[in-house]
Design a protein around this motif. Structure first.
Motif, PDB file in Angstrom:
ATOM      1  N   SER A   1      -3.938   4.036   6.250  1.00 37.50           N
ATOM      2  CA  SER A   1      -4.719   3.566   7.400  1.00 37.50           C
ATOM      3  C   SER A   1      -4.275   2.213   7.941  1.00 37.50           C
ATOM      4  O   SER A   1      -4.452   1.931   9.130  1.00 37.50           O
ATOM      5  N   HIS A   2      -3.688   1.383   7.086  1.00 41.93           N
ATOM      6  CA  HIS A   2      -3.419   0.009   7.519  1.00 41.93           C
ATOM      7  C   HIS A   2      -1.960  -0.417   7.411  1.00 41.93           C
ATOM      8  O   HIS A   2      -1.578  -1.410   8.035  1.00 41.93           O
ATOM      9  N   VAL A   3      -1.171   0.291   6.613  1.00 44.46           N
ATOM     10  CA  VAL A   3       0.228  -0.120   6.441  1.00 44.46           C
ATOM     11  C   VAL A   3       1.162   0.723   7.289  1.00 44.46           C
ATOM     12  O   VAL A   3       1.893   0.198   8.139  1.00 44.46           O
ATOM     13  N   LEU A   4       1.145   2.042   7.088  1.00 43.10           N
ATOM     14  CA  LEU A   4       2.086   2.911   7.814  1.00 43.10           C
ATOM     15  C   LEU A   4       1.954   2.798   9.339  1.00 43.10           C
ATOM     16  O   LEU A   4       2.975   2.796  10.042  1.00 43.10           O
ATOM     17  N   PRO A   5       0.743   2.670   9.890  1.00 38.95           N
ATOM     18  CA  PRO A   5       0.650   2.528  11.355  1.00 38.95           C
ATOM     19  C   PRO A   5       1.351   1.287  11.901  1.00 38.95           C
ATOM     20  O   PRO A   5       1.733   1.259  13.081  1.00 38.95           O
ATOM     21  N   GLU A   6       1.565   0.268  11.035  1.00 42.40           N
ATOM     22  CA  GLU A   6       2.185  -0.960  11.523  1.00 42.40           C
ATOM     23  C   GLU A   6       3.688  -0.829  11.722  1.00 42.40           C
ATOM     24  O   GLU A   6       4.320  -1.740  12.253  1.00 42.40           O
ATOM     25  N   PHE A   7       4.269   0.313  11.332  1.00 37.76           N
ATOM     26  CA  PHE A   7       5.682   0.522  11.647  1.00 37.76           C
ATOM     27  C   PHE A   7       5.888   0.628  13.162  1.00 37.76           C
ATOM     28  O   PHE A   7       6.998   0.445  13.657  1.00 37.76           O
ATOM     29  N   ALA A   8       4.812   0.938  13.870  1.00 43.77           N
ATOM     30  CA  ALA A   8       4.876   1.016  15.336  1.00 43.77           C
ATOM     31  C   ALA A   8       4.157  -0.161  15.989  1.00 43.77           C
ATOM     32  O   ALA A   8       3.834  -0.116  17.170  1.00 43.77           O
TER      33      ALA A   8
ATOM     34  N   GLN B   1      -7.259   5.724  -5.156  1.00 45.48           N
ATOM     35  CA  GLN B   1      -7.678   6.231  -3.854  1.00 45.48           C
ATOM     36  C   GLN B   1      -7.696   5.145  -2.795  1.00 45.48           C
ATOM     37  O   GLN B   1      -7.258   5.355  -1.648  1.00 45.48           O
ATOM     38  N   ILE B   2      -8.175   3.957  -3.160  1.00 48.10           N
ATOM     39  CA  ILE B   2      -8.247   2.881  -2.161  1.00 48.10           C
ATOM     40  C   ILE B   2      -6.858   2.394  -1.781  1.00 48.10           C
ATOM     41  O   ILE B   2      -6.604   2.016  -0.625  1.00 48.10           O
ATOM     42  N   VAL B   3      -5.920   2.411  -2.737  1.00 44.12           N
ATOM     43  CA  VAL B   3      -4.527   2.053  -2.419  1.00 44.12           C
ATOM     44  C   VAL B   3      -3.958   3.067  -1.431  1.00 44.12           C
ATOM     45  O   VAL B   3      -3.302   2.691  -0.442  1.00 44.12           O
ATOM     46  N   ARG B   4      -4.217   4.345  -1.679  1.00 38.01           N
ATOM     47  CA  ARG B   4      -3.733   5.396  -0.770  1.00 38.01           C
ATOM     48  C   ARG B   4      -4.330   5.213   0.624  1.00 38.01           C
ATOM     49  O   ARG B   4      -3.615   5.309   1.634  1.00 38.01           O
ATOM     50  N   ASP B   5      -5.636   4.914   0.690  1.00 37.20           N
ATOM     51  CA  ASP B   5      -6.294   4.729   1.991  1.00 37.20           C
ATOM     52  C   ASP B   5      -5.711   3.540   2.757  1.00 37.20           C
ATOM     53  O   ASP B   5      -5.489   3.604   3.974  1.00 37.20           O
ATOM     54  N   ILE B   6      -5.458   2.451   2.035  1.00 33.16           N
ATOM     55  CA  ILE B   6      -4.895   1.255   2.690  1.00 33.16           C
ATOM     56  C   ILE B   6      -3.494   1.549   3.217  1.00 33.16           C
ATOM     57  O   ILE B   6      -3.147   1.185   4.355  1.00 33.16           O
ATOM     58  N   LEU B   7      -2.695   2.240   2.401  1.00 33.43           N
ATOM     59  CA  LEU B   7      -1.327   2.554   2.836  1.00 33.43           C
ATOM     60  C   LEU B   7      -1.330   3.452   4.076  1.00 33.43           C
ATOM     61  O   LEU B   7      -0.576   3.218   5.024  1.00 33.43           O
TER      62      LEU B   7
ATOM     63  N   ILE C   1      -9.560  -8.035   0.817  1.00 34.07           N
ATOM     64  CA  ILE C   1      -8.395  -7.493   1.524  1.00 34.07           C
ATOM     65  C   ILE C   1      -8.830  -6.412   2.512  1.00 34.07           C
ATOM     66  O   ILE C   1      -8.422  -6.414   3.686  1.00 34.07           O
ATOM     67  N   VAL C   2      -9.655  -5.469   2.052  1.00 33.56           N
ATOM     68  CA  VAL C   2     -10.116  -4.375   2.921  1.00 33.56           C
ATOM     69  C   VAL C   2     -10.895  -4.919   4.116  1.00 33.56           C
ATOM     70  O   VAL C   2     -10.708  -4.470   5.252  1.00 33.56           O
ATOM     71  N   GLN C   3     -11.747  -5.914   3.867  1.00 32.06           N
ATOM     72  CA  GLN C   3     -12.521  -6.507   4.946  1.00 32.06           C
ATOM     73  C   GLN C   3     -11.610  -7.154   5.991  1.00 32.06           C
ATOM     74  O   GLN C   3     -11.822  -6.998   7.195  1.00 32.06           O
ATOM     75  N   THR C   4     -10.577  -7.849   5.526  1.00 28.99           N
ATOM     76  CA  THR C   4      -9.622  -8.488   6.444  1.00 28.99           C
ATOM     77  C   THR C   4      -8.885  -7.446   7.270  1.00 28.99           C
ATOM     78  O   THR C   4      -8.711  -7.600   8.486  1.00 28.99           O
ATOM     79  N   LEU C   5      -8.450  -6.378   6.620  1.00 29.25           N
ATOM     80  CA  LEU C   5      -7.700  -5.335   7.330  1.00 29.25           C
ATOM     81  C   LEU C   5      -8.589  -4.579   8.315  1.00 29.25           C
ATOM     82  O   LEU C   5      -8.149  -4.232   9.413  1.00 29.25           O
TER      83      LEU C   5
END
Length: 488
Positions: free
Chosen positions: A462-469, A454-460, A415-419
């Motif tokens: 770095s990769h999830v919240l920015p996609e709101f824009a 920690q990795i869940v927090r990083d994904i949220l 998942i991390v590699q894909t993101l």
């Protein structure tokens, strides 16, 4: 009109069928009127039967198809009429089905099934012998042999959903015992030739076997050596390489008979695996057979399914129904320790193959643009039974649920590699949607795991919240869904 109707006969009906879709309004209305009036005649069905029976040189295929539709409608909508003509139909309808073309056959077979439902075996005891005779005598004629197997399959379909406790499967058991040895021989021969005839026979045999074994295995098939022969042949059909010739265009490839044979053989094999893997639920008489199946057949069967799934890499395509059946089979393998141990060494390769099925596809994009509500329904409907995407989600969830050790870390790594591959690249936005989908569906485990906090927090962040824009609406929708999965 009245004058013409008084002289109505098969030749006049022939003219009516030929002109019922005529561009000449007068001829079309006359034809419609005469057909409507003549339908009240007791001879109408016989006239239609005569037209369907004519050779292609005498009657065009489209006209015969029109006649077959009317023939079916007349008899199925009027039980009294069907009963009146049943002696004639019992004598001649099986031959008509065998000699007809596939489009006509599909229509008139419904009349045959209704007739058999009401009369077989009590009032039609000779039917099984007649079908057996057809199978034996038409070996040299490809078209007639396909028609004979088709007829056998229609008879099996009558018992597809009947259970033994209903006491009505006796005729099916006799049919299987009498016809299936020859059917197995035909199946093997069909697989040895790479022709359209061979693949159509293989397809019909797989469907017939499925109908006969839907609820339980008939006693004549529940013998170790007999079942082993069928399993070997089904596995051969399932794993047989696709021919380079006869390849269809992209729009029609899901209907390609070679893919359909793989689908139906996979369906049969998966059903047998699911049945025998729960041998404690089977009658005591099938217990030894189930144990032998799981010990001797199941391991090689799993490798066959893994091999077929690899076509996603080799061909870049697998029909959705076939993908679903393969993933459903592998999902069931996770629930048995010995079966899981067989696929465990292949899990990394398997993830590389199936995770791309989660990507936002061209079909998803078209649905998003044209019917966004339908797209959301499909994404949120966990009961979409033939969706490869939902099948992958179910498989990932069960993998983590039943075997979390090491597997969770491996999936999160994917998942991390894909993101990380996305990095704002518009061409990889569809891949990121798949990565976020995988991340969201594993929330039931990841949000409770201290190891992955920690990795869940990083994904949220770095990769999830920015996609709101995000400039991609489907990524904005996916980000909303992921946050909803982790809102606790």
């Amino acid at each position: 009109h009245a004058k013409t109707f008084l002289g109505m006969n098969v030749q006049t009906l022939f003219w009516c069928l030929a002109n019922v879709s005529s561009s000449n309004e007068k001829d079309r209305k006359t034809a419609e009127y005469l057909i409507h009036q003549s339908a009240q005649s007791e001879s109408f069905v016989v006239w239609l039967f005569e037209i369907i029976s004519k050779s292609e040189s005498e009657v065009g295929e489209s006209l015969k198809q029109t006649a077959s539709i009317l023939f079916k409608q007349q008899l199925l909508s009027n039980p009294q009429l069907l009963q009146k003509h049943q002696d004639f139909l019992k004598q001649h309808l099986p031959q008509l089905i065998i000699y007809s073309h596939s489009m006509v056959r599909q229509q008139i077979c419904l009349v045959f099934r209704e007739l058999a439902e009401n009369n077989f075996p009590g009032e039609w005891p000779e039917l099984l012998s007649k079908i057996s005779f057809f199978l034996n005598t038409h070996q040299q004629d490809e078209h007639l042999l396909i028609g004979s197997v088709f007829l056998l399959r229609q008879l099996c379909k009558l018992y597809e959903y009947r259970r033994a406790e209903e006491g009505s499967r006796g005729p099916l058991l006799e049919l299987v015992e009498k016809c299936f040895p020859l059917l197995l021989y035909m199946f093997r021969h069909a697989l040895s030739i790479n022709t359209l005839f061979g693949v159509n026979i293989s397809l019909l045999v797989c469907k017939t076997f499925w109908s006969a074994t839907q609820h339980e295995l008939p006693p004549s098939l529940a013998k170790k050596e007999v079942l082993k022969e069928w399993l070997q042949t089904l596995k051969e059909a399932f794993s047989k390489p696709l021919p380079q010739e006869h390849q269809p265009n992209v729009a029609l490839r899901f209907k390609w008979p070679w893919w359909r044979v793989k689908y139906w053989s996979a369906l049969v094999l998966s059903s047998l695996f699911c049945r025998f893997s729960q041998h404690q639920l089977l009658p005591d008489s099938l217990g030894p057979l189930a144990i032998a199946f799981m010990e001797e057949e199941a391991p090689s069967l799993q490798l066959h399914f893994l091999h077929v799934l690899s076509a996603l890499k080799e061909y870049g395509y697998l029909p959705p129904k076939l993908s679903h059946v393969c993933l459903y089979f592998l999902d069931n393998c996770l629930k048995k320790k010995n079966s899981y141990l067989v696929i465990k060494p292949h899990l990394k390769t398997l993830l590389e193959i199936v995770l791309p099925l989660l990507y936002f596809s061209q079909e998803d994009l078209e649905c998003w643009k044209e019917e966004p509500i339908e797209y959301l329904r499909k994404e949120l409907d966990s009961l979409d039974f033939i969706s490869p995407k939902q099948s992958v989600v179910n498989w990932l969830v069960d993998l983590v649920k039943h075997h979390p050790k090491n597997n969770v870390d491996m999936i999160v790594e994917f998942i991390v590699q894909t993101l990380q591959n996305f990095q704002g690249d518009k061409k990889k936005a569809k891949e990121k949607d798949g990565g976020l989908l995988a991340f969201g569906c594993l929330s039931f485990h990841l949000k409770k795991s201290n190891k992955h906090k920690q990795i869940v927090r990083d994904i949220l962040l770095s990769h999830v919240l920015p996609e709101f824009a995000s400039p991609h609406p489907f990524l904005r929708a996916r980000a909303c869904w992921v946050v909803g999965q982790y809102n606790e």
